[in-house]
Design an enzyme around this catalytic site. Structure first.
Site, PDB file in Angstrom:
ATOM      1  N   CYS A   1      33.840  38.076  44.184  1.00 21.97           N
ATOM      2  CA  CYS A   1      34.055  39.431  44.475  1.00 21.97           C
ATOM      3  C   CYS A   1      32.829  40.293  44.288  1.00 21.97           C
ATOM      4  O   CYS A   1      32.139  40.050  43.187  1.00 21.97           O
ATOM      5  CB  CYS A   1      35.393  39.960  44.041  1.00 21.97           C
TER       6      CYS A   1
ATOM      7  N   HIS B   1      39.244  37.310  40.918  1.00 19.49           N
ATOM      8  CA  HIS B   1      39.480  38.246  39.768  1.00 19.49           C
ATOM      9  C   HIS B   1      40.613  38.918  39.819  1.00 19.49           C
ATOM     10  O   HIS B   1      41.200  39.489  40.712  1.00 19.49           O
ATOM     11  CB  HIS B   1      38.058  38.925  39.362  1.00 19.49           C
TER      12      HIS B   1
ATOM     13  N   CYS C   1      41.868  43.138  41.087  1.00 22.10           N
ATOM     14  CA  CYS C   1      40.983  43.022  42.106  1.00 22.10           C
ATOM     15  C   CYS C   1      41.345  44.169  43.262  1.00 22.10           C
ATOM     16  O   CYS C   1      42.525  44.120  43.645  1.00 22.10           O
ATOM     17  CB  CYS C   1      40.812  41.553  42.888  1.00 22.10           C
TER      18      CYS C   1
ATOM     19  N   ASP D   1      33.108  43.156  43.089  1.00 19.80           N
ATOM     20  CA  ASP D   1      33.192  44.115  42.331  1.00 19.80           C
ATOM     21  C   ASP D   1      32.157  43.775  41.111  1.00 19.80           C
ATOM     22  O   ASP D   1      31.890  42.897  40.582  1.00 19.80           O
ATOM     23  CB  ASP D   1      34.478  43.504  41.385  1.00 19.80           C
TER      24      ASP D   1
ATOM     25  N   ARG E   1      32.089  44.514  38.147  1.00 13.58           N
ATOM     26  CA  ARG E   1      32.466  44.140  36.651  1.00 13.58           C
ATOM     27  C   ARG E   1      32.484  42.525  36.572  1.00 13.58           C
ATOM     28  O   ARG E   1      32.492  41.840  35.702  1.00 13.58           O
ATOM     29  CB  ARG E   1      34.069  44.585  36.286  1.00 13.58           C
TER      30      ARG E   1
END
Ligand code: CO
Length: 220
Positions: A53, A109, A112, A55, A57
């Site tokens: 992803c 994750h 998400c 993302d 993080r």
């Protein structure tokens, strides 16, 4: 630098440090090996393709503890592999048929936001067709998901099932099917738990899943 005329960008302070950080990183790398960048630029033969992803993080290399040159990385919203996505398909083709990676990882994750958005009824414009791929995963596993009463557990399970379905999408591609036939390549489904930092192998039983669907998707 392209900057809007309106308010100051929220992260302007951090941006300023990036080039300083880069200089420090160069010094640190050269301290351990003066030929580091010479060697880095000489070859590109990672053994792993990681699809995760976007993302911020979920930083692929950092969470796996790998160095530049070790993993070929593709990231998009909710680690999707839609068969009409030219970017994902090109990455898979190049990594599998040219670099000849030995492992392909699809890493989702928990928490998400892409998966969360797909669980809600909202018109998100250009994101609609992308998120619809996740809604399709929900539809395929509706019975299992609707039986989970706890919303957080349902959300986490959809993250896992989405990883599973994207792994299946990988196996639908001619590149991966050809690689399966010609040499050793393994598909892995993982989830990163943001709450604990733990990387979890979903241990998806591909043999069992493929047994029932390959008569439909077999190309090669
Ligand atoms: Co995400």
């Amino acid at each position: 630098m392209l900057q809007s005329n309106g308010n100051k960008p929220k992260f302007s302070m951090e941006i300023k440090y990036i080039f300083q950080n880069n200089q420090k990183w160069i010094v640190q790398k050269l301290k351990t090996d003066k030929d580091y960048f010479k060697k880095l630029s000489a070859t590109h033969s990672p053994e792993i393709l990681y699809i995760g992803c976007s993302d911020s993080r979920v930083s692929a290399e950092e969470l796996m503890g790998v160095q530049p040159g070790e993993v070929f990385v593709h990231r998009n919203i909710a680690n999707m592999i839609p068969n009409t996505d030219l970017s994902a398909m090109s990455v898979i083709n190049y990594a599998v048929s040219h670099i000849k990676v030995k492992h392909i990882v699809v890493c989702g994750h928990y928490y998400c936001n892409g998966v969360k958005a797909a669980m809600q009824s909202a018109d998100l414009g250009i994101l609609n067709p992308w998120l619809r791929n996740i809604r399709d995963v929900y539809r395929l596993h509706k019975t299992e998901l609707n039986a989970i009463e706890d919303e957080e557990l349902k959300y986490k399970r959809l993250v896992e099932l989405n990883v599973q379905e994207q792994c299946i999408n990988l196996i639908k591609t001619p590149d991966v099917q050809k690689a399966y036939k010609d040499r050793s390549i393994t598909v892995h489904g993982w989830v990163f738990d943001i709450h604990s930092g733990k990387l979890i192998d979903l241990k998806i039983d591909f043999d069992h899943i493929l047994e029932s669907i390959m008569e439909i998707y077999k190309i090669i």
